[in-house]
Design a protein around this motif. Structure first.
Motif, short mmCIF file in Angstrom:
data_model
loop_
_atom_site.label_atom_id
_atom_site.label_comp_id
_atom_site.label_asym_id
_atom_site.label_seq_id
_atom_site.Cartn_x
_atom_site.Cartn_y
_atom_site.Cartn_z
N LEU A 200 29.72 9.53 26.59
CA LEU A 200 28.35 9.99 26.36
C LEU A 200 27.40 8.80 26.50
N LYS A 201 26.12 9.10 26.63
CA LYS A 201 25.13 8.04 26.77
C LYS A 201 23.95 8.34 25.83
N PRO A 202 23.13 7.33 25.51
CA PRO A 202 21.98 7.55 24.62
C PRO A 202 21.11 8.69 25.12
N GLY A 203 20.71 9.55 24.19
CA GLY A 203 19.87 10.70 24.52
C GLY A 203 20.64 11.98 24.73
N ASP A 204 21.97 11.89 24.93
CA ASP A 204 22.78 13.09 25.10
C ASP A 204 22.77 13.92 23.82
N ALA A 205 22.82 15.23 23.99
CA ALA A 205 22.87 16.16 22.86
C ALA A 205 24.30 16.60 22.62
N VAL A 206 24.72 16.56 21.36
CA VAL A 206 26.06 17.03 20.99
C VAL A 206 25.93 17.97 19.80
N ALA A 207 26.91 18.84 19.62
CA ALA A 207 26.92 19.78 18.51
C ALA A 207 28.06 19.44 17.56
N ILE A 208 27.74 19.39 16.26
CA ILE A 208 28.75 19.18 15.23
C ILE A 208 28.63 20.26 14.18
N GLU A 209 29.70 20.48 13.46
CA GLU A 209 29.70 21.51 12.42
C GLU A 209 28.84 21.07 11.23
N ASP A 210 28.31 22.07 10.53
CA ASP A 210 27.52 21.82 9.32
C ASP A 210 28.01 22.76 8.22
N PRO A 211 28.69 22.26 7.20
CA PRO A 211 28.99 20.85 6.93
C PRO A 211 30.20 20.38 7.73
N SER A 212 30.35 19.06 7.82
CA SER A 212 31.53 18.50 8.46
C SER A 212 31.62 17.02 8.14
N TYR A 213 32.82 16.48 8.36
CA TYR A 213 33.03 15.05 8.19
C TYR A 213 32.17 14.27 9.17
N ASN A 214 32.02 14.81 10.38
CA ASN A 214 31.23 14.12 11.40
C ASN A 214 29.77 13.94 10.97
N PHE A 215 29.29 14.83 10.10
CA PHE A 215 27.92 14.73 9.59
C PHE A 215 27.69 13.38 8.93
N SER A 216 28.74 12.82 8.33
CA SER A 216 28.60 11.57 7.58
C SER A 216 28.77 10.33 8.45
N LEU A 217 29.18 10.50 9.72
CA LEU A 217 29.49 9.35 10.55
C LEU A 217 28.24 8.80 11.23
N PRO A 218 27.89 7.53 11.01
CA PRO A 218 26.70 6.96 11.66
C PRO A 218 26.93 6.61 13.13
N LEU A 219 28.19 6.76 13.61
CA LEU A 219 28.47 6.34 14.99
C LEU A 219 27.71 7.19 16.01
N PHE A 220 27.38 8.45 15.68
CA PHE A 220 26.60 9.27 16.60
C PHE A 220 25.18 8.71 16.74
N GLN A 221 24.58 8.35 15.60
CA GLN A 221 23.24 7.77 15.63
C GLN A 221 23.26 6.38 16.27
N SER A 222 24.32 5.61 16.00
CA SER A 222 24.43 4.28 16.59
C SER A 222 24.46 4.35 18.11
N ALA A 223 25.06 5.40 18.64
CA ALA A 223 25.16 5.56 20.10
C ALA A 223 23.90 6.19 20.69
N GLY A 224 22.92 6.52 19.84
CA GLY A 224 21.68 7.10 20.34
C GLY A 224 21.80 8.56 20.74
N LEU A 225 22.79 9.27 20.19
CA LEU A 225 22.97 10.68 20.52
C LEU A 225 22.08 11.55 19.67
#
Length: 477
Positions: A200-225
């Motif tokens: 993926l690259k900065p600006g890409d849109a991804v879908a995650i579950e709500d709630p989910s473990y991924n919600f807590s991961l800053p790596l999505f924001q760090s990558a600019g997603l």
């Protein structure tokens, strides 16, 4: 002065000012030995309190960039570019400006409390020590001699282990694959990190579950997603929500945890699985399937993985031994199209030159032995016993104060407070009473929820832990 501090920025104003002055010095606008504006003057120009400027100048003084003397003001260090005065790097600035964002402060607080204090731990998503197959590992190390190669191994992971994984996923998960489509990782989280960084690259849109473990991961924001949320109901995510997000935002990837989802414990309905795979095929949307819990099914029936149902190569499958064997073993793997695995293996090689050979050897021996199936059978029995203890204790001590759905597998129970109570403040009080849980806001957008992990505390601690939690909750009534 054209520059002004940004009051909407999370960074403190005094730090913004200190960094601005440091840039001016680096650019030569303020030369060595020159006098800086007085605190009163600079505060007036920037429209901030004088104490804010004082704090900024003190930050610069501590770094050796300026000198301050009462009666003569603040000056740029006369020897700032020389050798006679040693300067300490401004580590705070480096810490704050790395590209990988830190974990949420609340998550760090929970981790610190559960590591450093004698506390009943419903917060950490791992097995308790008595559920690790320690006796098998001790027997393995006493009876077998490791004679493997201790140099760098294949970037995709040890070939023998990958061959064992081929047999393992065919037997337990009904997944047909080959060694070239498998990569060994340091648990599932490294796999997700590699996918985010490489596919993926900065600006890409991804879908995650709500709630989910991924919600807590800053790596999505760090990558600019850009992350968009898929609400989870008692049957998992809804295919129509995925379609809606695709039509509105052209999401490029969907991250799903279909079996005993973290944190809700729900299982994605079979019909929804088929519909999601059809959508993926129709629109070319990759699916990342994170499956750490399917082997823990208390009934013994393992639900079909999305990967086993995938006819078009749309799914990258991730799992690990963290939640079913031992978190410290750090063995996971991903299965996907060979081109994807090659790309991610190249990235992993850049990071760590491949996975450590010794834990791969241990995992290979365990997965290929009869002891693995015996361990899983015992694990299911013990996790079900702990779940039942938790459910009974919550009904006894909490009654109608919380609502929850009893999970049929996994290690988590998701509960909702029936009163308007700040779960973060409740956590503080719970810690004071010697018990920890995960507030729902770390894992989802809806307020008033909590995750209780029943695998981590010893069975003997569960009733006492909920009793302590009930005492903390009582203070908010």
């Amino acid at each position: 002065m054209e520059w002004k501090p940004d009051h909407t920025d999370k960074q403190p104003i005094y730090k913004q000012i200190a960094q601005y002055i440091e840039r001016k010095i680096s650019n030569g606008d303020y030369g060595a030995g020159s006098k800086l504006p007085s605190e009163r003057t600079l505060a007036k120009e920037l429209k901030v309190n004088r104490s804010t400027v004082t704090a900024a100048y003190e930050e610069l003084r501590a770094a050796g960039i300026v000198t301050r003397r009462e009666g003569s003001g603040t000056h740029v260090s006369a020897d700032i570019w020389g050798l006679s005065k040693k300067r300490t790097p401004n580590w705070n600035r480096y810490v704050e400006f790395g590209s990988l964002l830190p974990n949420d402060p609340l998550a760090r607080r929970i981790r610190k409390e559960t590591w450093e204090k004698d506390i009943i731990n419903f917060a950490t998503g791992e097995l308790s020590a008595d559920l690790f197959p320690l006796l098998y590992f001790q027997k393995l190390l006493s009876e077998k001699t490791f004679d493997g190669f201790l140099g760098y191994d294949h970037p995709k992971g040890n070939l023998s282990l990958r061959e064992t994984v081929v047999s393992h996923v065919k037997e337990y998960k009904k997944i047909e694959t080959g060694t070239s489509s498998i990569m060994i990782t340091s648990g599932a989280q490294q796999a997700i990190h590699l996918i985010v960084q490489c596919l993926l690259k900065p600006g890409d849109a991804v879908a995650i579950e709500d709630p989910s473990y991924n919600f807590s991961l800053p790596l999505f924001q760090s990558a600019g997603l850009r992350t968009f949320l898929l609400p989870v109901d008692k049957h998992g995510v809804r295919p129509e929500d995925i379609l809606s997000l695709y039509e509105k935002h052209r999401i490029r990837m969907v991250f799903l945890n279909p079996n005993f989802q973290n944190p809700t414990g729900t299982v994605l309905h079979h019909r929804r699985r088929k519909q999601i795979l059809e959508l993926s095929s129709l629109y070319g949307i990759p699916i990342i399937e994170d499956d750490p819990y399917s082997l823990t099914s208390f009934s013994g029936k393992i639900n079909s993985t999305l990967k086993s149902m995938d006819q078009n190569g749309s799914v990258v499958y991730i799992t690990s031994l963290t939640k079913v064997v031992a978190s410290g073993l750090r063995i996971g793997w991903m299965i996907g199209p060979e081109a994807v695995i090659e790309r991610l293996a190249d990235a992993k090689q850049q990071i760590d030159f491949g996975h450590s050979i010794f834990p791969q050897w241990v995992a290979d021996q365990f997965l290929s032995s009869d002891s693995f199936s015996n361990h899983i059978a015992l694990l299911r029995t013990e996790l079900k016993r702990k779940r039942d203890l938790l459910v009974t204790s919550m009904r006894e001590y909490l009654g109608s104060k919380v609502t929850f759905q009893v999970p049929d597998g996994g290690i988590h129970l998701w509960a909702k407070l029936n009163a308007d109570i700040d779960e973060n403040k409740l956590l503080e009080e719970a810690i004071n009473h010697g018990v920890a849980f995960v507030p729902g806001r770390l894992l989802g957008s809806e307020k008033g929820n909590m995750r209780f992990t029943f695998s981590r505390p010893d069975a003997s601690e569960i009733k006492e832990g909920i009793s302590r939690f009930a005492q903390a909750l009582h203070l908010f009534e």
